[in-house]
Design an enzyme around this catalytic site. Sequence first.
Site, mmCIF file in Angstrom:
data_model
loop_
_atom_site.group_PDB
_atom_site.id
_atom_site.type_symbol
_atom_site.label_atom_id
_atom_site.label_comp_id
_atom_site.label_asym_id
_atom_site.label_seq_id
_atom_site.Cartn_x
_atom_site.Cartn_y
_atom_site.Cartn_z
ATOM 1 N N ARG A 1 3.791 -9.044 -6.569
ATOM 2 C CA ARG A 1 5.088 -8.920 -7.331
ATOM 3 C C ARG A 1 5.173 -7.444 -7.693
ATOM 4 N NH1 ARG A 1 7.611 -13.444 -9.576
ATOM 5 N NH2 ARG A 1 6.298 -15.285 -8.677
ATOM 6 N N HIS B 1 -4.172 -2.036 -1.115
ATOM 7 C CA HIS B 1 -3.147 -2.354 -0.136
ATOM 8 C C HIS B 1 -3.808 -2.125 1.240
ATOM 9 C CE1 HIS B 1 0.679 -2.347 1.583
ATOM 10 N NE2 HIS B 1 0.451 -1.692 2.466
HETATM 11 C C1 GAR Z 1 -5.348 -8.112 0.403
HETATM 12 O O1 GAR Z 1 -5.414 -7.828 1.608
HETATM 13 C C2 GAR Z 1 -4.766 -7.028 -0.364
HETATM 14 O O2 GAR Z 1 -4.657 -5.463 -0.049
HETATM 15 C C3 GAR Z 1 -3.211 -7.527 -0.015
HETATM 16 O O3 GAR Z 1 -3.448 -8.777 -0.398
HETATM 17 C C4 GAR Z 1 -4.732 -9.446 -0.003
HETATM 18 C C5 GAR Z 1 -5.087 -10.224 -1.041
HETATM 19 O O4 GAR Z 1 -6.259 -10.908 -0.729
HETATM 20 N N1 GAR Z 1 -2.278 -6.934 -1.127
HETATM 21 C C6 GAR Z 1 -1.211 -6.541 -0.688
HETATM 22 O O5 GAR Z 1 -0.698 -6.710 0.578
HETATM 23 C C7 GAR Z 1 -0.348 -5.764 -1.760
HETATM 24 N N2 GAR Z 1 0.772 -5.251 -1.157
HETATM 25 P P1 GAR Z 1 -7.148 -11.776 -1.395
HETATM 26 O O6 GAR Z 1 -6.326 -12.510 -2.305
HETATM 27 O O7 GAR Z 1 -8.230 -12.476 -0.519
HETATM 28 O O8 GAR Z 1 -8.067 -10.546 -2.440
#
Ligand code: GAR
Length: 206
Positions: free
Chosen positions: A99, A117
């Site tokens: 979000r 990220h």
């Molecule tokens: C991760 O790869 C993080 O970098 C990404 O969501 C994933 C969460 O994984 N975040 C984004 O893309 C933010 N823009 P997780 O729930 O297994 O930690």
Amino acid sequence: MTESRPMRVVILGSGRGSNAEALLRAQAADRLGRARIVQIFSDRPDAGILALGPRFGVPADFVDPAPYKTKLEGAAEEHYITSITASEPDLIVLAGFMRVLKPRLLGAFEGKIVNLHPSLLPVFPGLDGIGQAWRAGVRVTGCTVHLVTGEVDGGPILDQAAVRIDDTDTLETLTQKVHAAEHALLPDVVARIAAHGVAALLPRRR
Ligand code: GAR
């Protein structure tokens, strides 16, 4: 010997929580220094990240983000501010929190929010950083931990880890490699923030 004051960490996430788990495992292995994960919040009641709470003995709660789908604003934003404030955080880690944060919440915790990220920012911001890199045909991608500001995925970079894309990779193997890099980078950055403060990790340019 006197123990230094804990650095209280609140984690926000929307997904499976593998990065929150990496942080919790690092804490259990005494690799986070004085950082203490005190609370997990999620905007999705069914998110895997909430199941980590009972496993690791950390409170984990759903906070309703309604009515918006991709941002926090209005009463929901207030509810998040109140909930997070109650945990008295020194650091807020966005570990897959999908979000956009608005000025009111950012102002309430200025300089204390970091985001993970899955790309080497400033390239491939926004959704699906891994897929964007894959489709662009780059040879190197990776992950970034940055300070959160009003510019989405645009705050000062605290650290990054590079991941090579080999000819034998598929989107699936690349995804695994980026996640593995994240699981190493995020606990390392949090440990360094606990030791030296966020400001010590900001890039210095002459
Ligand atoms: C991760 O790869 C993080 O970098 C990404 O969501 C994933 C969460 O994984 N975040 C984004 O893309 C933010 N823009 P997780 O729930 O297994 O930690």
